[in-house]
Enzyme design. Structure first.
Site, PDB file in Angstrom:
ATOM      1  N   GLY A   8      14.922  -2.241   0.949  1.00  6.69           N
ATOM      2  CA  GLY A   8      14.172  -2.177  -0.313  1.00  6.69           C
ATOM      3  C   GLY A   8      12.946  -1.300  -0.189  1.00  6.69           C
ATOM      4  N   ASP A  34      17.293   1.989   0.926  1.00  7.17           N
ATOM      5  CA  ASP A  34      17.192   1.489  -0.447  1.00  7.17           C
ATOM      6  C   ASP A  34      18.541   1.661  -1.120  1.00  7.17           C
ATOM      7  OD1 ASP A  34      14.631   0.695  -2.299  1.00  7.17           O
ATOM      8  OD2 ASP A  34      16.263   1.521  -3.504  1.00  7.17           O
ATOM      9  N   TYR A 142      12.317 -16.735  -9.783  1.00 10.64           N
ATOM     10  CA  TYR A 142      11.700 -15.971  -8.690  1.00 10.64           C
ATOM     11  C   TYR A 142      11.045 -16.934  -7.694  1.00 10.64           C
ATOM     12  CZ  TYR A 142       8.242 -12.768  -6.540  1.00 10.64           C
ATOM     13  OH  TYR A 142       7.455 -12.054  -5.676  1.00 10.64           O
TER      14      TYR A 142
HETATM   15  N1  SER Z   1       3.713  -9.688  -8.204  1.00 10.83           N
HETATM   16  C1  SER Z   1       4.726 -10.701  -8.281  1.00 10.83           C
HETATM   17  C2  SER Z   1       5.125 -10.951  -9.670  1.00 10.83           C
HETATM   18  O1  SER Z   1       4.267 -10.858 -10.521  1.00 10.83           O
HETATM   19  C3  SER Z   1       4.252 -11.969  -7.657  1.00 10.83           C
HETATM   20  O2  SER Z   1       4.608 -12.020  -6.342  1.00 10.83           O
HETATM   21  O3  SER Z   1       6.234 -11.321  -9.907  1.00 10.83           O
END
Ligand code: SER
Length: 333
Positions: A8, A34, A142
């Site tokens: 990545g 990548d 996430y």
């Molecule tokens: N910068 C990331 C996000 O906003 C947080 O780890 O998803």
């Protein structure tokens, strides 16, 4: 000397981690990989670049063997806001790359760095001086992948002795590649638009405090943790690392010290606001300081001076249309 592969590498962090690693370990000892061919545009020093989908275990193994890799930096991730648009893809990419790399690390005796995030915390986490060890019940997919990742990395260390390490990164502010679909992206965009348009429309409310970090500190934390004496590491996966905390008003005030006419308005993105509300206002990074000597170099005033100087140079030739404050400002640069 380490032989490193970065998965990545074309993302926001990878594009600046690669030059930092190459400066320390030598250009030929750091392989940038990548999934996107155009990522190679960021690496013009002649060092190795390979096309790689990190979900492809066999190709990853072949590259690790081809270059005699002993250390992998796993920078593959779909960020928080984009993850909410496609949770299954977020799970598949974030967990798929990690489990492949953990298995290969076990098989080939590699050290593996995987960043976690402020996103690994949730509504029930203490928001101020968020402790190293505390409640982690994130509400975003996430965050779910980040907590699962922290646990998996611990599992591979405890069960198989794999040298896994990681930090919980704040929102990262940088001036090379743009972040892609995170909750903290506004803190990057605001600099581009301040220079081009002298105004910005923030998508988070005033009073939304979040941990942030300038890219040089993020690369420093990454490198220093991987160089740290393993005997001293109690919290391998993952260390809180903090540098600064501000809300949209706070960063706007700092920018106004240099661009007095800068104006800030608001148009709230409900998805990002809900995510931001559940994240820490400021993390306590005592464990990182004590276990491997973490100390940031950049605060908000110092970073603002540098960001404005670098972006002023970069945007000099920008010809985007400033009629729409939400869309202009160097995004094609
Ligand atoms: N910068 C990331 C996000 O906003 C947080 O780890 O998803």
């Amino acid at each position: 000397m380490k032989k490193i592969l970065v998965a990545g590498a074309g993302g926001q962090i990878g594009t600046e981690l690669i030059p930092a690693l190459r400066q320390i370990y030598g250009t030929d000892n750091v392989v940038a990989t990548d999934i996107r061919e155009d990522a190679s545009q960021f690496f013009t020093d002649g060092g190795p670049f390979e096309l790689l989908d990190a979900l492809d275990g066999e190709k990853t193994r072949n590259l690790i063997k081809k270059y005699n890799i002993d250390t992998v930096f796993n920078m593959v991730a779909l960020l928080s806001a984009v993850g909410e648009k496609n949770p299954m893809l977020s799970w598949k990419v974030n967990m798929g790359a990690l489990i492949n790399l953990l298995e290969l690390s076990k098989e080939l005796n590699l050290s593996l760095f995987t960043p976690s995030s402020i996103g690994a915390f949730g509504e029930s986490t203490p928001h101020d001086n968020t402790p190293q060890d505390t409640i982690q019940r994130p509400g975003s997919i996430y965050g779910v992948t980040k907590v699962a990742g922290e646990l998996l990395c611990d599992y591979y260390f405890n069960k198989y002795g794999v040298d896994t390490r990681g930090v919980r990164l704040p929102g990262i502010i940088s001036n090379v590649a743009l972040p892609g679909g995170g909750t903290t992206d506004y803190a990057v965009d605001i600099f581009y638009e301040a220079i081009k348009c002298k105004k910005y429309t923030a998508n988070l409310k005033p009073g939304t405090y979040l941990d942030m970090m300038y890219m040089p500190d993020a690369t420093k934390a990454t490198v220093e943790l991987m160089e740290a004496n393993p005997d001293k590491l109690i919290h391998r996966n993952c260390f809180n690392v903090a540098a600064m905390s501000f809300d949209p008003e706070g960063i706007a005030m700092e920018i106004r010290k240099h661009i007095p006419e800068f104006q800030l308005s608001y148009e709230i993105d409900d998805v990002r606001q809900a995510i931001a509300n559940s994240w820490p206002n400021k993390m306590d990074d005592t464990c990182a300081r004590e276990e491997w000597g973490w100390k940031p170099d950049w605060d908000l005033p110092k970073m603002t001076v540098d960001m404005l100087a670098v972006l002023n140079r970069k945007l000099n030739s920008c010809d985007c249309d400033c009629g729409d404050a939400g869309k202009c400002c160097g995004k094609n640069n």
